[in-house]
Design a protein around this motif. Structure first.
Motif, PDB file in Angstrom:
ATOM      1  N   SER A  86     -55.821 -71.212   0.055  1.00  0.00           N
ATOM      2  CA  SER A  86     -54.668 -70.423  -0.675  1.00  0.00           C
ATOM      3  C   SER A  86     -54.694 -69.447  -1.501  1.00  0.00           C
ATOM      4  CB  SER A  86     -54.161 -71.627  -2.077  1.00  0.00           C
ATOM      5  OG  SER A  86     -53.047 -71.327  -2.746  1.00  0.00           O
ATOM      6  N   GLN A  87     -54.369 -67.784  -1.220  1.00  0.00           N
ATOM      7  CA  GLN A  87     -54.372 -67.539  -2.364  1.00  0.00           C
ATOM      8  C   GLN A  87     -52.773 -66.471  -2.283  1.00  0.00           C
ATOM      9  OE1 GLN A  87     -57.754 -64.702  -1.015  1.00  0.00           O
ATOM     10  NE2 GLN A  87     -57.381 -62.790  -2.386  1.00  0.00           N
ATOM     11  N   THR A  88     -52.771 -66.352  -3.646  1.00  0.00           N
ATOM     12  CA  THR A  88     -51.392 -64.846  -4.469  1.00  0.00           C
ATOM     13  C   THR A  88     -51.955 -63.798  -4.668  1.00  0.00           C
ATOM     14  OG1 THR A  88     -50.606 -67.399  -5.084  1.00  0.00           O
ATOM     15  CG2 THR A  88     -49.860 -65.166  -5.452  1.00  0.00           C
ATOM     16  N   TRP A  89     -50.626 -63.384  -3.935  1.00  0.00           N
ATOM     17  CA  TRP A  89     -50.794 -61.670  -3.963  1.00  0.00           C
ATOM     18  C   TRP A  89     -49.299 -61.605  -5.302  1.00  0.00           C
ATOM     19  CZ3 TRP A  89     -52.583 -63.635   0.440  1.00  0.00           C
ATOM     20  CH2 TRP A  89     -53.927 -63.307   0.153  1.00  0.00           C
ATOM     21  N   ASP A  90     -49.670 -60.901  -6.260  1.00  0.00           N
ATOM     22  CA  ASP A  90     -48.364 -61.046  -7.654  1.00  0.00           C
ATOM     23  C   ASP A  90     -48.090 -59.450  -8.455  1.00  0.00           C
ATOM     24  OD1 ASP A  90     -50.472 -61.734  -8.976  1.00  0.00           O
ATOM     25  OD2 ASP A  90     -49.068 -62.456 -10.100  1.00  0.00           O
ATOM     26  N   GLU A  91     -48.468 -58.959  -7.850  1.00  0.00           N
ATOM     27  CA  GLU A  91     -48.508 -57.298  -8.473  1.00  0.00           C
ATOM     28  C   GLU A  91     -48.290 -56.626  -7.658  1.00  0.00           C
ATOM     29  OE1 GLU A  91     -51.999 -56.411 -10.638  1.00  0.00           O
ATOM     30  OE2 GLU A  91     -52.732 -58.725 -12.529  1.00  0.00           O
ATOM     31  N   LEU A  92     -48.075 -56.402  -7.171  1.00  0.00           N
ATOM     32  CA  LEU A  92     -46.653 -55.853  -5.289  1.00  0.00           C
ATOM     33  C   LEU A  92     -45.927 -54.521  -6.171  1.00  0.00           C
ATOM     34  CD1 LEU A  92     -46.730 -57.377  -2.788  1.00  0.00           C
ATOM     35  CD2 LEU A  92     -48.696 -56.762  -3.154  1.00  0.00           C
ATOM     36  N   ASP A  93     -45.609 -53.891  -6.743  1.00  0.00           N
ATOM     37  CA  ASP A  93     -45.118 -52.734  -6.300  1.00  0.00           C
ATOM     38  C   ASP A  93     -42.911 -53.326  -6.740  1.00  0.00           C
ATOM     39  OD1 ASP A  93     -43.204 -50.994  -7.792  1.00  0.00           O
ATOM     40  OD2 ASP A  93     -44.411 -48.750  -7.208  1.00  0.00           O
ATOM     41  N   PRO A  94     -42.447 -53.727  -7.144  1.00  0.00           N
ATOM     42  CA  PRO A  94     -41.128 -54.583  -6.678  1.00  0.00           C
ATOM     43  C   PRO A  94     -40.743 -53.179  -6.188  1.00  0.00           C
ATOM     44  CG  PRO A  94     -40.975 -54.008  -8.894  1.00  0.00           C
ATOM     45  CD  PRO A  94     -42.860 -54.164  -8.600  1.00  0.00           C
ATOM     46  N   THR A  95     -39.880 -51.972  -6.169  1.00  0.00           N
ATOM     47  CA  THR A  95     -39.114 -51.155  -6.368  1.00  0.00           C
ATOM     48  C   THR A  95     -39.363 -50.253  -4.928  1.00  0.00           C
ATOM     49  OG1 THR A  95     -41.225 -49.826  -7.631  1.00  0.00           O
ATOM     50  CG2 THR A  95     -40.075 -50.465  -9.245  1.00  0.00           C
TER      51      THR A  95
END
Length: 211
Positions: A86-95
């Protein structure tokens, strides 16, 4: 898994996790169907950052399984796992939009016929408008005045440039009288000489007569 599949990519490094068909068949037979092999991939967009989460549970950990994840064509993860991952990437550019590819290689499903091994992609749509670039305010600094030419001293008037004072009527009369006196003195002087000569002549004549 509810996601948008757009293309498929392969990660060459995961080939090391594949086993031959005969060995895999034997191992699968030994392992039985006890393992559930549950993969789950979620992704979404949020104002504080787009995110991707990959969960793999109940995989057969008799041998190493493999996983690789790429975001926008760049590999961000490539490693082995056992029973769960289990791993999460939550800092991707939302723009901006992101293309995500996930490859899972289960040792007990080398040809992906059982669904334990798979290759899948999904798209994370942009959900935040990019902030406009700030415009620089106009400069408030006062404009420096241009240097004025140095003051030149006023030229000193020469004697020839100085106008002569106006001549008064008194000065004109005095000048006229002076000129008139000069013209009278000449005949007066001549007369005085003649008179003196006449006196001398008379004296001489008288002396001769007496003699």
């Amino acid at each position: 898994m509810a996601h948008n599949s757009t293309s498929r990519r392969r990660f060459g490094a995961l080939g090391a996790f594949a086993v031959s068909g005969m060995a895999a068949a034997a191992l699968v037979g030994m392992a039985g169907t006890a393992s559930a092999h549950t993969p789950k991939i979620d992704a979404g967009c949020a104002e504080d950052g787009s995110w991707l989460k990959v969960e793999l549970t109940q995989y057969n950990d008799k041998q190493a399984n493999g996983i690789a994840v790429a975001v926008d064509g760049e590999v961000v993860l490539e490693e082995e796992f056992g029973k769960d991952f289990s791993q999460t990437w939550d800092e991707l550019d939302p723009t901006v939009e992101h293309e995500v590819a996930v490859v899972v290689q289960a040792w007990d499903d080398p040809d992906a016929s059982k669904g334990f091994s798979f290759e899948d992609t999904l798209t994370i749509e942009a959900c935040v408008e990019p902030e406009p670039e700030p415009t620089l305010p106009p400069s408030s600094e006062p404009t420096q005045p241009s240097e004025s030419p140095s003051a030149q001293p006023a030229p000193t008037p020469s004697v020839s440039d100085t106008p002569a004072p106006p001549t008064t009527s008194v000065e004109v009369e005095e000048a006229a009288l002076a000129e008139t006196g000069a013209s009278i003195a000449i005949p007066l002087g001549i007369g005085a000489v003649l008179l003196a000569g006449g006196v001398v002549l008379m004296i001489v004549v008288r002396r001769r007569g007496r003699a």
